[in-house]
Enzyme design. Structure first.
Site, PDB file in Angstrom:
ATOM      1  N   GLU A 155       0.808  -1.213   0.000  1.00  0.00           N
ATOM      2  CA  GLU A 155       0.000   0.000   0.000  1.00  0.00           C
ATOM      3  C   GLU A 155       0.844   1.267   0.000  1.00  0.00           C
ATOM      4  OE1 GLU A 155      -3.652   1.958   2.659  1.00  0.00           O
ATOM      5  OE2 GLU A 155      -2.629   0.148   3.355  1.00  0.00           O
ATOM      6  N   GLU A 256     -12.943   3.040   3.731  1.00  0.00           N
ATOM      7  CA  GLU A 256     -11.965   3.292   4.786  1.00  0.00           C
ATOM      8  C   GLU A 256     -11.988   4.774   5.139  1.00  0.00           C
ATOM      9  OE1 GLU A 256      -7.769   1.171   5.583  1.00  0.00           O
ATOM     10  OE2 GLU A 256      -7.590   2.998   4.383  1.00  0.00           O
TER      11      GLU A 256
END
Length: 279
Positions: A155, A256
């Site tokens: 990520e 998120e």
């Protein structure tokens, strides 16, 4: 948000945090979602008691929610830590101790994506030494993921909020993905494309999608500024999700974002009820 073909899941480490961990899957299900994801829930230990793992599995099963993404141990999240695998000494050891624990738990609940946060730069340590350690640990993680038929995610975060995290551009994360795949020969390392983090870095998200959709294994969204729900900021999220679909991405889109000063269940008005259940 209007028509969308995406499959959405709820990140239970940032939404529904007003509830105890074991109550969150049922709360997500009550809001209409059938899929969830989690950061590593036990920030104090990479190796929780089996009873704790079993209790979380039961909560997911009882709620009828599918875990579709799980982070490996990454230290204090939310908080100053941004991963452990590249941090020499105790922290990388904790990451290694967590690899099979996380993979085995993921296998027990049918989770097919494991996210490994890279870790912050450490003052006084040569970045090349950290990168070498990171590759060693990511190779171990990729092999564990492959053992359970899962992918390994790498990520990009953002520099304003994570100034010591080295992967703060899409190309930087893609470079790591490619190195892991070259080292293992497994091809199961993929890019986690987080639209909020990319936008915070000032990247052209449409360009990132066009360049890297084929290497993307998971997507996460939040609006910017503020990291709130879609519609609370200025990002053209509906357009960007459409671009992902047109580029061939058909995986999960994790919510998120922060609910703000309201219960998490009230933060989903932007998403039609029929779009919340996996199809």
């Amino acid at each position: 948000m209007g028509n969308t073909n995406q499959r959405f899941d709820v990140n239970l480490s940032i939404l529904f945090t007003e509830l105890p961990l074991l109550e969150r899957p049922a709360a997500a299900a009550a809001a209409g979602f059938t899929a969830v994801e989690l950061w590593w829930p036990w920030i104090e230990t990479p190796t929780p008691p089996q009873a704790d793992l079993d209790a979380l599995k039961k909560a997911l099963d009882d709620a009828g929610t599918q875990l579709v993404g799980l982070n490996f141990y990454a230290g204090q999240l939310p908080g100053p830590d941004r991963g452990a695998l590249s941090v020499p000494g105790e922290e990388s050891g904790r990451f290694r101790a967590n690899i099979d624990v996380a993979a085995d738990f993921a296998a027990s609940v049918g989770c097919k994506a494991l996210n490994a946060l890279y870790g912050n730069r450490v003052e006084g340590v040569d970045p090349a030494v950290q990168d070498e350690l990171a590759l060693e640990n990511l190779v171990l993680a990729a092999r564990a993921a492959d053992r359970i038929g899962a992918i390994l995610l790498v990520e990009t975060l953002n520099k304003p909020e994570s100034p010591r995290y080295p992967l703060v551009s899409a190309p930087a994360a893609i470079e790591v993905v490619d190195k892991v795949n070259a080292a293992t020969g497994l091809g199961n390392a993929r890019f986690l494309l987080d639209i909020y983090h990319l936008s915070m870095n000032g990247e052209d998200v449409s360009q990132v999608i066009a360049a890297y959709a084929g290497k993307t294994g998971h997507v996460q969204i939040a609006d910017n500024p503020g990291r709130g729900a879609p519609g609370t900021g200025s990002l053209p999220l509906e357009q960007l999700l459409d671009e992902l679909t047109k580029a061939g991405y058909d995986g999960w889109v994790g919510l998120e974002y922060k609910a703000g000063d309201r219960p998490s269940a009230e933060s989903f008005g932007w998403l039609p009820a029929e779009a919340r259940a996996a199809r």
